[in-house]
Design an enzyme around this catalytic site. Sequence first.
Site, short mmCIF file in Angstrom:
data_model
loop_
_atom_site.label_atom_id
_atom_site.label_comp_id
_atom_site.label_asym_id
_atom_site.label_seq_id
_atom_site.Cartn_x
_atom_site.Cartn_y
_atom_site.Cartn_z
N GLN A 61 -6.11 0.55 -7.57
CA GLN A 61 -5.25 -0.04 -8.59
C GLN A 61 -5.57 0.55 -9.96
OE1 GLN A 61 -3.88 -4.20 -8.44
NE2 GLN A 61 -5.34 -4.56 -10.08
N LYS A 82 -8.62 16.92 -51.53
CA LYS A 82 -8.63 17.24 -50.11
C LYS A 82 -7.24 17.28 -49.46
CE LYS A 82 -11.78 17.95 -47.81
NZ LYS A 82 -12.89 17.21 -47.22
N ASN A 122 0.82 -1.22 0.00
CA ASN A 122 0.00 0.00 0.00
C ASN A 122 0.85 1.27 0.00
OD1 ASN A 122 -1.99 -1.86 0.10
ND2 ASN A 122 -2.73 -1.35 2.17
N TYR A 160 -6.53 2.24 2.15
CA TYR A 160 -6.33 1.67 0.82
C TYR A 160 -7.47 0.72 0.47
CZ TYR A 160 -4.56 -0.90 -3.15
OH TYR A 160 -4.44 -1.46 -4.40
N THR A 164 -14.16 38.10 -31.72
CA THR A 164 -14.95 37.74 -30.55
C THR A 164 -16.26 37.23 -31.12
OG1 THR A 164 -16.06 39.88 -30.29
CG2 THR A 164 -13.94 39.66 -29.19
N HIS A 165 -16.82 36.21 -30.51
CA HIS A 165 -18.02 35.54 -31.04
C HIS A 165 -17.79 35.04 -32.46
CE1 HIS A 165 -20.06 37.57 -27.65
NE2 HIS A 165 -19.32 38.62 -28.03
N LYS A 171 -3.88 3.88 -12.12
CA LYS A 171 -2.79 3.90 -13.10
C LYS A 171 -3.30 3.90 -14.54
CE LYS A 171 -1.21 0.75 -10.34
NZ LYS A 171 -1.77 1.35 -9.11
N GLU A 191 -7.55 17.68 -35.86
CA GLU A 191 -8.84 17.13 -35.41
C GLU A 191 -8.61 16.07 -34.34
OE1 GLU A 191 -11.56 16.37 -38.92
OE2 GLU A 191 -9.80 17.19 -39.89
N SER A 235 -8.11 12.52 -48.81
CA SER A 235 -9.38 11.82 -48.69
C SER A 235 -9.34 10.60 -49.60
CB SER A 235 -10.52 12.75 -49.12
OG SER A 235 -11.61 12.01 -49.59
N1 ARG Z 1 -1.43 -3.45 -7.52
C1 ARG Z 1 -1.89 -2.76 -6.35
C2 ARG Z 1 -2.26 -1.33 -6.74
O1 ARG Z 1 -1.84 -0.90 -7.74
C3 ARG Z 1 -0.84 -2.74 -5.32
C4 ARG Z 1 -1.34 -2.58 -3.92
C5 ARG Z 1 -2.07 -3.79 -3.49
N2 ARG Z 1 -2.37 -3.74 -2.11
C6 ARG Z 1 -3.17 -4.60 -1.56
N3 ARG Z 1 -3.41 -4.47 -0.30
N4 ARG Z 1 -3.80 -5.53 -2.25
O2 ARG Z 1 -2.95 -0.64 -6.06
#
Ligand code: ARG
Length: 485
Positions: free
Chosen positions: A348, A309, A136, A343, A181-182, A351, A316, A303
């Site tokens: 998790q 084109k 954690n 936690y 503007t606008h 990420k 875009e 295109s």
């Molecule tokens: N892979 C977990 C995460 O990214 C790591 C921490 C996991 N902790 C636990 N108590 N299961 O959050």
Amino acid sequence: MAKRKSSRSAADGPEPTPNSPPHSLPLGKSWQARIGAARDTLAEQFVESLSFDQRLARHDVAGSIAHATMLAKMKLISQAELEQIKGGLNKILADIEAETFHFDIRQEDIHMAIEAALIAQIGEAGKKLHTGRSRNDQVALDVRLWCLEAIDLLTGKIADLQRSLVWLARQYGSFPMPAYTHLQRAQPITIGHELLAYVEMLQRDQDRLADCRRRTAVSPLGGGAVAGSTLPLDRRYAAALLNLPTVTDNSLDSVSDRDFAAELVFCLSLIGVHLSRWAEQWILYSSTEFNFIRIADAYTTGSSMMPQKRNPDLLELTRGKAAGILGNLVALLSMLKGQPLAYNRDMQEDKRWLFSAYDTAEASVTMAAKIVAHTQFNTQVISQRLDEGFLDATVMAEYLVKKGVPFRTAHHLVGTLVSLCETKNLQALSELPLDLMQQHSPVIAADVFEVLGAAKAIHSYQSHGAGGVRQLQLQLAKWDRQLKN
Ligand code: ARG
């Protein structure tokens, strides 16, 4: 979808035996003694993060080396054990970077994959690495270290984009163009002034990243699972080894705080919004209707059906991809909002949103710098139509103010002159004969023609930050100084 009956398949490899020592069992999990070895492949796939948290490997190893160094300082492990741990971790990292490390999602995440490999490699000393630490606080640290590196990288890329814009502003510096503007023609400005508006936005993005960096550079290591540790951990020492100037003060908060990640994704969102606004502006400018700019062929597409084109697809996509970053921000905040302390595994997922937002922002900023460096302003086209839309009306009102006319009266008067032009089918205020203007206001003299016309107006701006030629020179000098490094 086909239902899986068996929890194991031949592809899962040999069944781990719960009683054999972990170093002969690289797939055994650290917590398997308590939970047992019962397995379900689908559950393993559902719970794993190894497929996307591998990019924390470097940060995980750095964090572990700092932690082990601190354990040795506190005599919780021996110096010889520290050397073994460091050697093992560096070897594992080298294998990961050489792509010769065998990842197995049954290890769940990068933290367990590295720890298991360390134990397999160096045995007993490897089992001491996790002393006084939990995944954690480990993951909280790794994500912070990753964010710090991402901020530094992006800061450099944004500076490159700013430099491209300043360079382009120098190329077309004092050519006049309409400001809107606008999306209606408003007042004349220099082309450089408009380009530098984006440099300003990006500078605020830089400042925000620097501010976010300050709050991110705090070590949660030592927060443990939730309550800290009964072992004498020198948290400040470990933090200093990682170049983190401070440590967190509450273990619960240490492991459950993802504010820094949300802040970073917000910063990325605003960068996305800024780039999206720029892209939209240039999409318009590259249309036949505007025809203000020409983007180099390498940054346009054709295109499949229409041979003529030249589409601004990259712009875009810059506009479109920004939507993904905003989505990442909402996902991250929504993921956090219902969580009790401390936690929870929900975290998790952070990420996914963090990496995705960064990758999109980084790619867009990098591409933008290239597009900017390969774009020309069609100054002739712009100047041919510059006097359409009475861009100099405000300048004329201010001319009257300088002659003592109250602004509201001047505003009304110039409005009347503009309607007069329209009924007489004249394109510009300067096409009105002087005596006709004087019938409306006796203060108007022949010197009015010195300020009328958009091309002249950009030389008469006086206020700080205005869109004139003089201000542009000052601003260019400012950015040259600021972006030198
Ligand atoms: N892979 C977990 C995460 O990214 C790591 C921490 C996991 N902790 C636990 N108590 N299961 O959050």
